[in-house]
Design a protein around this motif. Structure first.
Motif, short mmCIF file in Angstrom:
data_model
loop_
_atom_site.label_atom_id
_atom_site.label_comp_id
_atom_site.label_asym_id
_atom_site.label_seq_id
_atom_site.Cartn_x
_atom_site.Cartn_y
_atom_site.Cartn_z
N ARG A 23 8.14 -8.56 -0.58
CA ARG A 23 9.19 -9.39 -1.17
C ARG A 23 10.41 -8.55 -1.55
O ARG A 23 11.54 -9.01 -1.45
N GLN A 26 12.42 -8.00 1.56
CA GLN A 26 13.08 -9.21 2.03
C GLN A 26 14.23 -9.65 1.13
O GLN A 26 15.10 -10.37 1.56
N LYS A 28 17.58 -9.94 -0.62
CA LYS A 28 18.92 -9.51 -0.21
C LYS A 28 19.57 -8.72 -1.34
O LYS A 28 19.35 -9.00 -2.51
#
Length: 80
Positions: A23, A26, A28
Motif C-alpha cells: 500500500r 501504491q 501517490k
C-alpha cells in the motif's frame, strides 16, 4: 500445538507487513504543485465575475464575451 500457533501468528504478521508495504508503494506522492490564485474581474456589461485571463479587455474595461463587448460599446454615447 504451540509451534502451529507460532507459525500461524508469524504468517499473519508477514501477510499484514507485506500488505502494508504494498500500500505504501501504491500511494501517490502528495500534490506539491501550488495552485495559482488568479485575479477576478467583472464584466462591464453584465457584472459577471470571471478570471482575468479569460476576459476580453477593451479600453481598460473587462468583458465576459465579445457580444457583451459589442453591446457595451453600442450602449455608450460617442464622446467624439
Amino acid at each position: 500445538m504451540v509451534i502451529k500457533w507460532i507459525l500461524l501468528i508469524t504468517l499473519v504478521f508477514l501477510i499484514f507487513w507485506f500488505f502494508k508495504q504494498f500500500r505504501q508503494i501504491q500511494r501517490k506522492p502528495p500534490d506539491t504543485t501550488r495552485k495559482v490564485i488568479e485575479d477576478m474581474v467583472r464584466c462591464a456589461y453584465c457584472d459577471v465575475h470571471l478570471p482575468k485571463s479569460e476576459s476580453i479587455v477593451e479600453h481598460g474595461r473587462y468583458f465576459c464575451c465579445t457580444k457583451h463587448r459589442q453591446l457595451y460599446s453600442q450602449s455608450q454615447p460617442d464622446d467624439k
